[in-house]
Design a protein around this motif. Sequence first.
Motif, mmCIF file in Angstrom:
data_model
loop_
_atom_site.group_PDB
_atom_site.id
_atom_site.type_symbol
_atom_site.label_atom_id
_atom_site.label_comp_id
_atom_site.label_asym_id
_atom_site.label_seq_id
_atom_site.Cartn_x
_atom_site.Cartn_y
_atom_site.Cartn_z
ATOM 1 N N HIS A 61 -9.225 85.651 16.892
ATOM 2 C CA HIS A 61 -9.837 84.339 16.685
ATOM 3 C C HIS A 61 -10.679 83.949 17.901
ATOM 4 O O HIS A 61 -11.809 83.471 17.761
ATOM 5 C CB HIS A 61 -8.754 83.291 16.404
ATOM 6 N N TYR A 62 -10.141 84.187 19.087
ATOM 7 C CA TYR A 62 -10.861 83.841 20.314
ATOM 8 C C TYR A 62 -12.197 84.585 20.412
ATOM 9 O O TYR A 62 -13.245 83.985 20.656
ATOM 10 C CB TYR A 62 -9.984 84.163 21.541
ATOM 11 N N TRP A 63 -12.177 85.898 20.218
ATOM 12 C CA TRP A 63 -13.395 86.686 20.399
ATOM 13 C C TRP A 63 -14.409 86.461 19.281
ATOM 14 O O TRP A 63 -15.626 86.492 19.526
ATOM 15 C CB TRP A 63 -13.073 88.164 20.600
ATOM 16 N N LEU A 64 -13.940 86.223 18.075
ATOM 17 C CA LEU A 64 -14.876 85.848 17.001
ATOM 18 C C LEU A 64 -15.539 84.517 17.342
ATOM 19 O O LEU A 64 -16.746 84.342 17.121
ATOM 20 C CB LEU A 64 -14.154 85.763 15.656
ATOM 21 N N THR A 65 -14.757 83.591 17.895
ATOM 22 C CA THR A 65 -15.301 82.299 18.298
ATOM 23 C C THR A 65 -16.338 82.465 19.404
ATOM 24 O O THR A 65 -17.404 81.833 19.373
ATOM 25 C CB THR A 65 -14.170 81.361 18.763
ATOM 26 N N MET A 66 -16.045 83.302 20.384
ATOM 27 C CA MET A 66 -16.999 83.532 21.476
ATOM 28 C C MET A 66 -18.276 84.199 20.949
ATOM 29 O O MET A 66 -19.382 83.881 21.402
ATOM 30 C CB MET A 66 -16.372 84.389 22.575
ATOM 31 N N ALA A 67 -18.126 85.096 19.994
ATOM 32 C CA ALA A 67 -19.304 85.729 19.382
ATOM 33 C C ALA A 67 -20.141 84.681 18.646
ATOM 34 O O ALA A 67 -21.376 84.679 18.748
ATOM 35 C CB ALA A 67 -18.880 86.849 18.431
#
Length: 174
Positions: free
Chosen positions: A139-145
Motif C-alpha cells: 500500500h505504501y509503495w503504490l501510494t508513493m508511485a
Amino acid sequence: MERYTRTAMVLHWLIALLIIAAFTMGLVMVDIPGFTPTKLKYFSWHKWLGVTVLALAALRLLWRHRNRPPAPVAGIAPWQSRAADVTHVLLYILMFAVPLSGYLYTTAAGVPVVYLGLWQIPAAFEADTALKATLKPVHYWLTMALAALVVMHVAAALKHHFVDRDDILKRMLP
C-alpha cells in the motif's frame, strides 16, 4: 479548441483533490504517536477518502469509455503523446490499486471499513498477520508511485501551459 466534457472535468478535479487529501491524511495519521481518538478518526477519514476515490475512479473510467477524450493537441511530439497515454493508464491503475491495497491491508489487520461511519464494507477474508505485514509496504509503495505520477502529471501540465503555451491544460479547466 476541443475540451473535455464538464463531467470529465468535475471528476478529474474532484478525484485529484481527494487523492491529495487522502495522501496528506495518510502522512499525518501515521505520525501521530500512540493509539488516540484523533488518530482513529484520521484513519477513518483516510479510509473514507480511499473508498470515495475508488468509486469515483470507477465512475470516471465508465464516463471515459462512453465519452472519448479530446484528440491530442496538434504539434505535440509523438513521444510526449505516448508518454501522456502511458501516464494516464498508470494513473487509472493506481487510482484503483491504492485504495484496494489499503482495503486489503485493513482487512488483513482485522479492522473493519465503515464508510462514513454508516456502512460496513464486508471483509474480503479473515484477519491475517502475515498478509498484513506484506500488504503494508505494498500500500505504501503504490501510494508513493501514485504521488510521483501525480507530481509528474502536474509538472507536465504546467510545462505545457507556461513553457509550450499550448492548450493542453486549458482543455481540462472549466
